[in-house]
Design an enzyme around this catalytic site. Structure first.
Site, mmCIF file in Angstrom:
data_model
loop_
_atom_site.group_PDB
_atom_site.id
_atom_site.type_symbol
_atom_site.label_atom_id
_atom_site.label_comp_id
_atom_site.label_asym_id
_atom_site.label_seq_id
_atom_site.Cartn_x
_atom_site.Cartn_y
_atom_site.Cartn_z
ATOM 1 N N LYS A 40 0.838 -1.210 0.000
ATOM 2 C CA LYS A 40 0.000 0.000 0.000
ATOM 3 C C LYS A 40 0.868 1.253 0.000
ATOM 4 O O LYS A 40 0.599 2.215 -0.722
ATOM 5 C CB LYS A 40 -0.920 0.032 1.232
ATOM 6 C CG LYS A 40 -2.164 -0.797 1.070
ATOM 7 C CD LYS A 40 -3.129 -0.574 2.218
ATOM 8 C CE LYS A 40 -4.260 -1.585 2.123
ATOM 9 N NZ LYS A 40 -5.089 -1.673 3.311
ATOM 10 N N PHE A 162 -18.204 8.953 9.442
ATOM 11 C CA PHE A 162 -19.492 8.529 8.880
ATOM 12 C C PHE A 162 -19.447 8.408 7.364
ATOM 13 O O PHE A 162 -20.481 8.281 6.719
ATOM 14 C CB PHE A 162 -20.591 9.522 9.277
ATOM 15 C CG PHE A 162 -20.711 9.697 10.762
ATOM 16 C CD1 PHE A 162 -21.321 8.715 11.538
ATOM 17 C CD2 PHE A 162 -20.194 10.820 11.401
ATOM 18 C CE1 PHE A 162 -21.416 8.858 12.918
ATOM 19 C CE2 PHE A 162 -20.290 10.971 12.772
ATOM 20 C CZ PHE A 162 -20.903 9.982 13.540
ATOM 21 N N LEU A 163 -18.232 8.484 6.768
ATOM 22 C CA LEU A 163 -18.157 8.471 5.302
ATOM 23 C C LEU A 163 -18.705 7.165 4.742
ATOM 24 O O LEU A 163 -18.681 6.128 5.388
ATOM 25 C CB LEU A 163 -16.727 8.699 4.822
ATOM 26 C CG LEU A 163 -15.642 7.661 5.109
ATOM 27 C CD1 LEU A 163 -15.723 6.433 4.227
ATOM 28 C CD2 LEU A 163 -14.280 8.299 4.963
ATOM 29 N N LYS A 226 -21.435 6.520 16.886
ATOM 30 C CA LYS A 226 -21.096 5.756 15.678
ATOM 31 C C LYS A 226 -21.834 4.414 15.653
ATOM 32 O O LYS A 226 -22.427 4.029 14.643
ATOM 33 C CB LYS A 226 -19.575 5.545 15.615
ATOM 34 C CG LYS A 226 -19.108 4.718 14.449
ATOM 35 C CD LYS A 226 -19.414 5.361 13.106
ATOM 36 C CE LYS A 226 -19.186 4.379 11.981
ATOM 37 N NZ LYS A 226 -19.571 4.914 10.687
ATOM 38 N N LEU A 272 -34.636 3.010 2.447
ATOM 39 C CA LEU A 272 -35.886 2.251 2.413
ATOM 40 C C LEU A 272 -35.936 1.395 1.142
ATOM 41 O O LEU A 272 -37.006 1.177 0.588
ATOM 42 C CB LEU A 272 -37.094 3.190 2.469
ATOM 43 C CG LEU A 272 -37.435 3.786 3.835
ATOM 44 C CD1 LEU A 272 -38.704 4.628 3.762
ATOM 45 C CD2 LEU A 272 -37.603 2.706 4.899
ATOM 46 N N GLY A 279 -24.647 -5.142 3.769
ATOM 47 C CA GLY A 279 -23.374 -5.852 3.947
ATOM 48 C C GLY A 279 -22.314 -4.805 4.156
ATOM 49 O O GLY A 279 -22.607 -3.689 4.592
ATOM 50 N N CYS A 282 -18.786 -2.462 7.779
ATOM 51 C CA CYS A 282 -19.136 -1.843 9.061
ATOM 52 C C CYS A 282 -20.401 -2.370 9.732
ATOM 53 O O CYS A 282 -20.359 -2.733 10.905
ATOM 54 C CB CYS A 282 -19.273 -0.335 8.869
ATOM 55 S SG CYS A 282 -17.707 0.436 8.471
ATOM 56 N N LYS A 285 -20.294 -5.934 11.618
ATOM 57 C CA LYS A 285 -19.360 -6.026 12.749
ATOM 58 C C LYS A 285 -19.740 -5.035 13.851
ATOM 59 O O LYS A 285 -19.619 -5.344 15.032
ATOM 60 C CB LYS A 285 -17.910 -5.819 12.278
ATOM 61 C CG LYS A 285 -17.500 -4.377 12.089
ATOM 62 C CD LYS A 285 -16.014 -4.239 11.851
ATOM 63 C CE LYS A 285 -15.629 -2.818 11.500
ATOM 64 N NZ LYS A 285 -15.810 -1.832 12.558
HETATM 65 P P1 NAD Z 1 -9.003 -0.944 6.289
HETATM 66 O O1 NAD Z 1 -8.819 -2.360 6.663
HETATM 67 O O2 NAD Z 1 -9.297 -0.586 4.865
HETATM 68 O O3 NAD Z 1 -7.722 -0.091 6.723
HETATM 69 C C1 NAD Z 1 -7.026 -0.280 7.905
HETATM 70 C C2 NAD Z 1 -5.551 -0.088 7.595
HETATM 71 O O4 NAD Z 1 -4.807 -0.045 8.806
HETATM 72 C C3 NAD Z 1 -4.947 -1.215 6.761
HETATM 73 O O5 NAD Z 1 -4.356 -0.670 5.607
HETATM 74 C C4 NAD Z 1 -3.917 -1.850 7.689
HETATM 75 O O6 NAD Z 1 -2.791 -2.367 7.006
HETATM 76 C C5 NAD Z 1 -3.550 -0.657 8.565
HETATM 77 N N1 NAD Z 1 -2.924 -1.003 9.828
HETATM 78 C C6 NAD Z 1 -3.284 -1.949 10.731
HETATM 79 N N2 NAD Z 1 -2.433 -1.969 11.772
HETATM 80 C C7 NAD Z 1 -1.520 -0.984 11.536
HETATM 81 C C8 NAD Z 1 -0.385 -0.506 12.250
HETATM 82 N N3 NAD Z 1 -0.035 -1.037 13.416
HETATM 83 N N4 NAD Z 1 0.319 0.504 11.720
HETATM 84 C C9 NAD Z 1 -0.030 1.052 10.537
HETATM 85 N N5 NAD Z 1 -1.088 0.629 9.818
HETATM 86 C C10 NAD Z 1 -1.820 -0.368 10.303
HETATM 87 O O7 NAD Z 1 -10.170 -0.405 7.233
HETATM 88 P P2 NAD Z 1 -11.170 0.817 6.950
HETATM 89 O O8 NAD Z 1 -12.322 0.357 6.141
HETATM 90 O O9 NAD Z 1 -10.396 1.993 6.513
HETATM 91 O O10 NAD Z 1 -11.734 1.049 8.429
HETATM 92 C C11 NAD Z 1 -10.907 1.593 9.459
HETATM 93 C C12 NAD Z 1 -11.792 1.914 10.644
HETATM 94 O O11 NAD Z 1 -12.757 2.911 10.295
HETATM 95 C C13 NAD Z 1 -12.597 0.730 11.182
HETATM 96 O O12 NAD Z 1 -12.699 0.833 12.576
HETATM 97 C C14 NAD Z 1 -13.968 0.925 10.553
HETATM 98 O O13 NAD Z 1 -14.996 0.348 11.319
HETATM 99 C C15 NAD Z 1 -14.084 2.443 10.542
HETATM 100 N N6 NAD Z 1 -14.950 2.976 9.499
HETATM 101 C C16 NAD Z 1 -14.915 2.452 8.239
HETATM 102 C C17 NAD Z 1 -15.739 2.995 7.249
HETATM 103 C C18 NAD Z 1 -15.733 2.420 5.852
HETATM 104 O O14 NAD Z 1 -16.657 2.751 5.093
HETATM 105 N N7 NAD Z 1 -14.766 1.621 5.463
HETATM 106 C C19 NAD Z 1 -16.568 4.090 7.553
HETATM 107 C C20 NAD Z 1 -16.554 4.617 8.829
HETATM 108 C C21 NAD Z 1 -15.739 4.057 9.807
#
Ligand code: NAD
Length: 451
Positions: A40, A162-163, A226, A272, A279, A282, A285
């Site tokens: 990445k 909230f994105l 959240k 609605l 799915g 988020c 889980k």
């Molecule tokens: P993701 O899995 O896409 O990204 C997480 C990233 O963190 C990964 O790239 C991983 O390699 C990195 N990572 C893990 N441990 C690390 C470390 N020690 N050092 C550096 N990098 C590290 O997850 P996401 O979808 O971006 O979600 C992240 C958080 O945000 C979650 O808690 C999720 O619930 C929340 N969230 C997600 C969304 C969504 O739409 N995806 C929306 C709102 C909130």
């Protein structure tokens, strides 16, 4: 442009972290993204987005070129130079149903030593269990040697995100609200200032008529907001699916029912849409984590459990509909249109398509798939056949199932598609097609909650 850029570190450059890093850089801050996945990092440094998110890659390139966005895999380099540290690592579902906070724990431990060399504001943007803010404080205190504890200065802020994937940049830059929860006045002031260009819409491309609301709460309330928001949205979908299931039995049309109830402002039109169910990374889980939290405190959250159960049921209904139409599925060829959990993303986490693939393969059906961006399922589902396009998918198929309502599927030549199929059957798992159009091409059309 922002007159007082903050030095920001974003840890974890997944969907949320990358969007956060790009957007804070775009509004004028100095941002460094920290990621442990070297693949990445290499891509991000080269201006390549490691996932699909419309509009994000050109902004990434611009910010890299402007010099206010960098990426590294070196925690010390990223954390020591930053005053505000955003934690955006994943908090997936653990085997026992709680949020897995190991990545969070590891990141916080790596931040701890840097709190002794200057004030740090630590912001949780990841969705973290209620109480994590205090837990972070304890982890930092515990991980420092006694002689360094007195020199450690930091504050913790909960800033839930909230994105929506697919419109992530828009949601970040033009949010309806920004929630900040903390007991630290210094940190709240710092993060509020950081968001100022977004709150005031003073960045290039900002929209004056939009005024995002800033909501300041306790840490616990921000963390709970959240979970409650996701639980409500998922419940709204499960609710309309339940009504759709009743409509199927009594002959109502869920599209008309949803429109009729959604006009009531107290209900609203959004979320609605009856279909195969929710799915994504988020909802599932987060609701499970909320259920576990409630149970830990002696409360059985029956509504949340029903939300999850209805959603599971909804996925299996697609199989039942195929069985109703085709009878024995063993030896039948089923084409799935779409894999990602929703359009405009390549995210497969908890995607209904994966459940369908497993269930269909268990029945002995041959599953083909076509998705505009997902072209590989890795090692799982080795027997799935990837089609090149919808025409390829339809060739020889006994049924097509719309799983993800990609725009690419909106203008199809149903006559041509029907000519290639063994049986003209369409299961519309998203109620995205006009039944008349498909029926005019001789198809049997089966939607969700539609006559
Ligand atoms: P993701 O899995 O896409 O990204 C997480 C990233 O963190 C990964 O790239 C991983 O390699 C990195 N990572 C893990 N441990 C690390 C470390 N020690 N050092 C550096 N990098 C590290 O997850 P996401 O979808 O971006 O979600 C992240 C958080 O945000 C979650 O808690 C999720 O619930 C929340 N969230 C997600 C969304 C969504 O739409 N995806 C929306 C709102 C909130």
């Amino acid at each position: 442009m922002n007159k007082t850029p903050a030095r920001v570190c974003v840890i974890g450059t997944g969907y949320v972290g990358t969007t956060t890093a790009i957007c804070f850089a775009h509004v004028g801050h100095q941002v460094i993204g920290l990621e442990k996945d070297l693949d990445k990092i290499t891509k991000l440094k080269a201006g390549i987005l490691p996932f699909v998110e419309p509009g994000a890659e050109p902004m990434l390139k611009d910010c890299l070129q402007a010099g206010n966005l960098r990426f590294t895999d070196n925690p010390s380099e990223a954390i020591s130079s930053s005053e505000i540290i955003f934690i955006c690592v994943g908090t997936p579902l653990s085997a026992t149903g709680e949020a897995d906070v190991e990545a969070l724990r590891s990141v916080v431990t790596s931040i701890a030593p840097h709190t002794t060399t200057g004030y740090k504001t630590i912001v949780t943007k990841s969705t973290v269990p209620v109480g994590s803010g205090d837990w972070i404080t304890m982890l930092i205190e515990d991980s420092l040697p006694t002689q360094e504890k007195s020199t450690s200065t930091f504050g913790v802020v909960s800033n839930p995100e909230f994105l929506r994937e697919g419109v992530a940049i828009h949601d970040f830059l033009f949010p309806e609200r920004i929630v900040l929860g903390s007991s630290s006045p210094i940190s709240i002031t710092q993060v509020t200032k950081l968001y100022d260009p977004i709150l005031q819409q003073s960045f290039p491309g900002g929209q004056e008529e939009i005024k995002p609301r800033l909501i300041q709460t306790t840490l616990e309330s921000a963390e709970m907001i959240k979970y409650a928001a996701n639980a409500f949205l998922a419940t709204k979908i499960s609710f309309i699916n339940e009504i759709a299931n009743i409509c199927e039995r009594i002959g109502g049309d869920i599209a008309q029912v949803a429109e009729g109830i959604g006009m009531d402002e107290r209900i609203g039109q959004q979320f609605l849409n009856a279909g195969i169910g929710w799915g994504g990374s988020c909802f599932g889980k987060d609701i499970m984590a909320l259920i576990r939290t409630a149970e830990e405190y002696g409360y059985s959250p029956q509504l949340l459990e029903a939300t999850v159960n209805i959603n599971q049921f909804q996925r299996t209904q697609i199989i039942r509909k195929l069985q109703d139409e085709l009878k024995i599925l063993k030896g039948k060829r089923i084409g799935l249109m779409g894999l990602s959990f929703k359009p405009n993303t390549d995210d497969l986490r908890d995607a209904p398509a994966l459940t369908l693939i497993d269930r269909l393969q268990n029945t002995g059906a041959r599953v083909s798939v076509f998705d505009p961006v997902v072209t590989d399922l890795g090692k799982r589902n080795a027997h799935v056949v990837f089609a090149q396009n919808v025409i390829d998918l339809a060739t020889g198929a006994d049924a097509l199932v719309l799983v993800t309502e990609w725009n690419d599927f909106s203008d199809l030549d149903w006559d041509k598609i029907g000519d290639l199929m063994r049986t003209r059957l369409l299961i519309d798992g998203r109620n995205a097609f006009h039944p008349e159009t498909v029926q005019a091409a001789g198809f049997r059309y089966v939607g969700v909650g539609r006559p």
